[in-house]
Design a protein around this motif. Structure first.
Motif, PDB file in Angstrom:
ATOM      1  N   VAL A 171       0.766  -1.375   0.155  1.00  0.00           N
ATOM      2  CA  VAL A 171       0.179  -0.014  -0.127  1.00  0.00           C
ATOM      3  C   VAL A 171       0.983   1.159   0.209  1.00  0.00           C
ATOM      4  O   VAL A 171       1.985   1.389   0.758  1.00  0.00           O
ATOM      5  CB  VAL A 171      -0.979   0.055   1.115  1.00  0.00           C
ATOM      6  N   GLY A 172       0.481   2.277  -0.728  1.00  0.00           N
ATOM      7  CA  GLY A 172       1.295   3.298  -0.929  1.00  0.00           C
ATOM      8  C   GLY A 172       1.044   4.162  -2.231  1.00  0.00           C
ATOM      9  O   GLY A 172       0.234   3.717  -3.091  1.00  0.00           O
ATOM     10  N   VAL A 173       1.741   5.175  -2.527  1.00  0.00           N
ATOM     11  CA  VAL A 173       1.888   5.807  -3.609  1.00  0.00           C
ATOM     12  C   VAL A 173       3.223   5.392  -4.515  1.00  0.00           C
ATOM     13  O   VAL A 173       4.210   5.337  -4.100  1.00  0.00           O
ATOM     14  CB  VAL A 173       2.000   7.455  -3.548  1.00  0.00           C
ATOM     15  N   TRP A 174       2.808   5.004  -5.726  1.00  0.00           N
ATOM     16  CA  TRP A 174       4.013   4.277  -6.529  1.00  0.00           C
ATOM     17  C   TRP A 174       4.270   5.640  -7.908  1.00  0.00           C
ATOM     18  O   TRP A 174       3.213   6.042  -8.065  1.00  0.00           O
ATOM     19  CB  TRP A 174       3.794   3.150  -7.104  1.00  0.00           C
ATOM     20  N   VAL A 175       5.468   5.718  -8.366  1.00  0.00           N
ATOM     21  CA  VAL A 175       5.674   6.466  -9.565  1.00  0.00           C
ATOM     22  C   VAL A 175       6.491   5.787 -10.586  1.00  0.00           C
ATOM     23  O   VAL A 175       7.099   4.995 -10.391  1.00  0.00           O
ATOM     24  CB  VAL A 175       6.075   7.846  -9.122  1.00  0.00           C
ATOM     25  N   SER A 176       5.962   6.481 -11.750  1.00  0.00           N
ATOM     26  CA  SER A 176       6.989   5.956 -12.885  1.00  0.00           C
ATOM     27  C   SER A 176       6.870   7.029 -13.896  1.00  0.00           C
ATOM     28  O   SER A 176       6.123   8.021 -13.694  1.00  0.00           O
ATOM     29  CB  SER A 176       6.676   4.612 -13.525  1.00  0.00           C
ATOM     30  N   ALA A 177       7.427   6.881 -14.948  1.00  0.00           N
ATOM     31  CA  ALA A 177       7.336   7.926 -16.233  1.00  0.00           C
ATOM     32  C   ALA A 177       5.894   7.778 -16.766  1.00  0.00           C
ATOM     33  O   ALA A 177       5.383   8.614 -17.473  1.00  0.00           O
ATOM     34  CB  ALA A 177       8.248   7.526 -17.382  1.00  0.00           C
ATOM     35  N   ARG A 178       5.212   6.607 -16.533  1.00  0.00           N
ATOM     36  CA  ARG A 178       3.834   6.539 -17.009  1.00  0.00           C
ATOM     37  C   ARG A 178       2.712   7.017 -16.277  1.00  0.00           C
ATOM     38  O   ARG A 178       1.775   7.581 -16.772  1.00  0.00           O
ATOM     39  CB  ARG A 178       3.478   5.085 -17.306  1.00  0.00           C
ATOM     40  N   GLY A 179       2.947   7.463 -14.881  1.00  0.00           N
ATOM     41  CA  GLY A 179       2.044   8.216 -14.354  1.00  0.00           C
ATOM     42  C   GLY A 179       2.224   7.767 -12.626  1.00  0.00           C
ATOM     43  O   GLY A 179       3.230   7.399 -12.481  1.00  0.00           O
ATOM     44  N   LEU A 180       1.208   7.996 -11.933  1.00  0.00           N
ATOM     45  CA  LEU A 180       1.073   8.000 -10.463  1.00  0.00           C
ATOM     46  C   LEU A 180       0.064   7.017 -10.104  1.00  0.00           C
ATOM     47  O   LEU A 180      -1.098   6.952 -10.632  1.00  0.00           O
ATOM     48  CB  LEU A 180       0.799   9.366  -9.758  1.00  0.00           C
TER      49      LEU A 180
END
Length: 185
Positions: free
Chosen positions: A89-98
């Motif tokens: 659980v949490g916030v994940w990021v990448s170049a594709r989005g949030l």
């Protein structure tokens, strides 16, 4: 055994101030902060409980019926799956989005739909319970929704950041840097 979730804060701390995104592979989904001690402790307790239930399943298999042992084994596997999901659980990021990963669901927002990500002072839920306290929250504003429609991404009183204000500031700054990099219009 490498534990990549332990290196997220170290990579951020060791990065130079002029490099807002200290990751080489930006297409890979990553959580830009470590899970908090409350979340890790709860996961450890659930896994400890699952180990006792697994021992009980073995004892039942030797002394009772296999169907009862299978039912207890199913309960243990459900507890293990719940503990592992809680750790994700949490916030994940990448170049594709949030990506906002909750216990029962996941929502991905492409950077094209994000207007801004900002930290605001507001009442926040304490450890996800109904009780609210004054704190900070990282909020997401999307193009297709009103600003108040989205739940907070991170709060200072969540299981990851309770009594860790510096960790919240680092995580919020990192996610805001990802948003600033990819939300340019």
């Amino acid at each position: 055994m490498p534990l990549p979730f332990l290196t997220a804060d170290r990579a951020y701390e060791q990065a130079a101030d002029d490099i807002p995104l200290p990751y080489d592979d930006r297409d890979r989904w990553r959580r830009p902060y470590r899970p908090g001690p409350w979340r890790v402790g709860a996961g450890a307790l659930l896994l400890l409980l699952a180990s006792y239930v697994l021992v009980a399943a073995v004892i039942i298999a030797f002394t009772g019926t296999l169907s009862a042992a299978g039912a207890v084994l199913g309960i243990a596997l459900a507890v293990i799956a719940g503990a592992l999901r809680m750790l994700r659980v949490g916030v994940w990021v990448s170049a594709r989005g949030l990506r906002r990963v909750a216990f029962l669901g996941t929502r991905t927002t492409p950077w094209e739909q994000v207007v801004t990500v900002r930290t605001v002072q507001q009442p926040v839920r304490w450890l996800g319970l109904p009780r609210t306290v004054q704190g900070q929250a990282l909020t997401l504003v999307r193009k297709d929704r009103a600003p108040g429609d989205m739940p907070s991404l991170l709060t200072t009183h969540s299981a990851d950041f309770l009594a860790r204000p510096q960790a919240f500031d680092r995580a919020a700054d990192s996610i805001e840097a990802w948003a600033a990099e990819y939300c340019r219009d």
